[in-house]
Design a protein around this motif. Structure first.
Motif, PDB file in Angstrom:
ATOM      1  N   ARG A  16      -8.357   4.001  11.627  1.00 36.18           N
ATOM      2  CA  ARG A  16      -8.305   3.306   9.823  1.00 36.18           C
ATOM      3  C   ARG A  16      -9.211   3.423   8.534  1.00 36.18           C
ATOM      4  O   ARG A  16      -8.057   2.886   8.135  1.00 36.18           O
ATOM      5  N   THR A  32      -5.460   5.112   7.332  1.00 27.98           N
ATOM      6  CA  THR A  32      -4.823   3.217   7.188  1.00 27.98           C
ATOM      7  C   THR A  32      -5.410   2.326   5.693  1.00 27.98           C
ATOM      8  O   THR A  32      -4.450   2.667   4.526  1.00 27.98           O
ATOM      9  N   GLN A  35      -3.420   2.398   2.214  1.00 26.40           N
ATOM     10  CA  GLN A  35      -3.094   1.240   1.328  1.00 26.40           C
ATOM     11  C   GLN A  35      -3.850   0.905  -0.104  1.00 26.40           C
ATOM     12  O   GLN A  35      -2.984   0.563  -1.066  1.00 26.40           O
ATOM     13  N   LYS A  92       3.071  -0.443   4.567  1.00 25.17           N
ATOM     14  CA  LYS A  92       3.149  -2.390   4.934  1.00 25.17           C
ATOM     15  C   LYS A  92       1.255  -2.144   4.887  1.00 25.17           C
ATOM     16  O   LYS A  92       0.846  -1.271   5.410  1.00 25.17           O
ATOM     17  N   ASN A  93       1.360  -3.532   5.558  1.00 24.73           N
ATOM     18  CA  ASN A  93      -0.475  -3.687   5.544  1.00 24.73           C
ATOM     19  C   ASN A  93      -0.905  -3.680   6.985  1.00 24.73           C
ATOM     20  O   ASN A  93      -2.002  -3.180   7.309  1.00 24.73           O
ATOM     21  N   ASP A  94      -0.262  -3.029   8.167  1.00 27.16           N
ATOM     22  CA  ASP A  94       0.241  -3.177   8.813  1.00 27.16           C
ATOM     23  C   ASP A  94      -0.025  -0.899   9.121  1.00 27.16           C
ATOM     24  O   ASP A  94      -0.217  -0.400  10.125  1.00 27.16           O
ATOM     25  N   GLY A  95       0.089  -0.292   8.175  1.00 28.65           N
ATOM     26  CA  GLY A  95      -0.052   1.352   7.600  1.00 28.65           C
ATOM     27  C   GLY A  95       0.675   2.220   8.110  1.00 28.65           C
ATOM     28  O   GLY A  95       0.990   2.907   8.160  1.00 28.65           O
ATOM     29  N   LYS A  96       2.602   0.967   8.397  1.00 29.79           N
ATOM     30  CA  LYS A  96       3.997   1.408   8.560  1.00 29.79           C
ATOM     31  C   LYS A  96       4.690   1.737   6.971  1.00 29.79           C
ATOM     32  O   LYS A  96       4.655   0.694   6.523  1.00 29.79           O
ATOM     33  N   TYR A 101      13.734  -0.741   6.240  1.00 26.69           N
ATOM     34  CA  TYR A 101      12.761  -0.290   7.791  1.00 26.69           C
ATOM     35  C   TYR A 101      13.661   0.073   8.805  1.00 26.69           C
ATOM     36  O   TYR A 101      14.043  -0.074   9.365  1.00 26.69           O
ATOM     37  N   GLN A 128      12.443   1.986  11.649  1.00 22.99           N
ATOM     38  CA  GLN A 128      11.842   1.339  12.824  1.00 22.99           C
ATOM     39  C   GLN A 128      13.378   0.323  13.345  1.00 22.99           C
ATOM     40  O   GLN A 128      13.312   0.677  14.348  1.00 22.99           O
ATOM     41  N   GLN A 186      10.233   7.284  12.123  1.00 22.43           N
ATOM     42  CA  GLN A 186       9.008   7.082  10.987  1.00 22.43           C
ATOM     43  C   GLN A 186       9.877   7.661   9.985  1.00 22.43           C
ATOM     44  O   GLN A 186      10.025   8.557  10.021  1.00 22.43           O
TER      45      GLN A 186
END
Length: 272
Positions: free
Chosen positions: A39, A42, A46, A206-210, A244, A246, A253
């Motif tokens: 976390r 990540t 960010q 992105k905010n989700d770390g991807k 994207y 994915q 990735q």
């Protein structure tokens, strides 16, 4: 120490239970620590991305302010030197009205259609090809996913992109894209109006770390006039033109992106 205290079978069973409990507790602590580290990484990624975006926004704002100041000064000089300043002001107002009434809807229609089409980019995915042979079978379109061990490269030419977009929406028959060195160019003419777009692709998170491929809009022109950077930023903020990977394949990735003459390359790896 527990082992040295064993005096009977009952003690041995108790020591075994204590040992298992200690191991479980250690495993939980290690798992919690690993998750906390993940976390943290990540959040650091960010934060770095946000700092970079803010720095870029600041630089664009300063450049735009300087440009607008220079334009205003030039406009004031032209009006003061003109023998028909009223006519020039009227022409500027007509151009401004044309932009608001027709230019803005035209740009938005193109960007909304482009965003929808880019969501369908996986349709261009062909059968994987070997990096050594470079051959493919069962290709659905011109795009190629080239496999090299655990790494992949998705390649797309600007000709293939134009064909793909025109199949998705007739609107793109009036707009042509071109890939250049670290730049994407698009220009066209519709209903007597000329439009020009310049942008670039770069890695983002992105905010989700991807990670994903972000499209950055660098320049807009309407009937040959350069539009304010704030207009480009507003369109970029309202309409997502990102890629994207994915969605091309859930197990992939993005690791990098490259724009060169006539070709876009997206570098991928297995998301293990």
């Amino acid at each position: 120490m527990l082992l040295f205290t064993i005096r009977s079978l009952t003690d041995a069973v108790s020591v075994w239970e204590y040992t298992q409990m200690i191991l479980r507790t250690d495993q939980m602590a290690l798992k919690s620590h690993t998750e906390a580290v993940r976390r943290l990484k990540t959040l650091q990624t960010q934060l770095k991305q946000t700092e970079q975006d803010l720095e870029e926004s600041k630089n664009r704002f300063l450049m735009e302010r300087a440009r607008l100041t220079a334009l205003q000064q030039e406009l004031d000089r032209d009006l003061s030197a003109s023998s028909d300043a009223e006519r020039l002001q009227r022409q500027m107002q007509e151009l401004n009205d044309l932009w608001k009434n027709k230019g803005v809807p035209l740009f938005k229609s193109y960007f909304q259609a482009l965003a929808k089409a880019m969501q369908q980019l996986p349709d261009m995915l062909s059968a994987p090809v070997s990096a050594s042979t470079g051959s493919a079978s069962g290709s659905k379109a011109g795009g190629h996913l080239i496999m090299n061990g655990l790494n992949y490269t998705f390649e797309l030419s600007d000709v293939e992109l134009n064909d793909f977009l025109r199949q998705k929406n007739e609107l793109f028959r009036n707009l042509t894209f071109h890939f250049g060195d670290n730049q994407v160019f698009a220009s066209g003419r519709q209903d007597g109006m000329d439009i020009s777009i310049k942008g670039s692709y770069r890695m983002a998170v992105k905010n989700d770390g991807k990670p994903y491929i972000r499209f950055q809009l660098n320049e807009l022109k309407f009937n040959g006039y350069l539009l304010p950077q704030s207009t480009a930023e507003e369109l970029e903020r309202d309409i997502d033109l990102g890629i994207y990977p994915q969605k091309i394949a859930p197990f992939l990735q993005a690791t990098g992106v490259k724009l060169e003459e006539n070709k876009l390359s997206i570098y991928l790896k297995l998301a293990l």
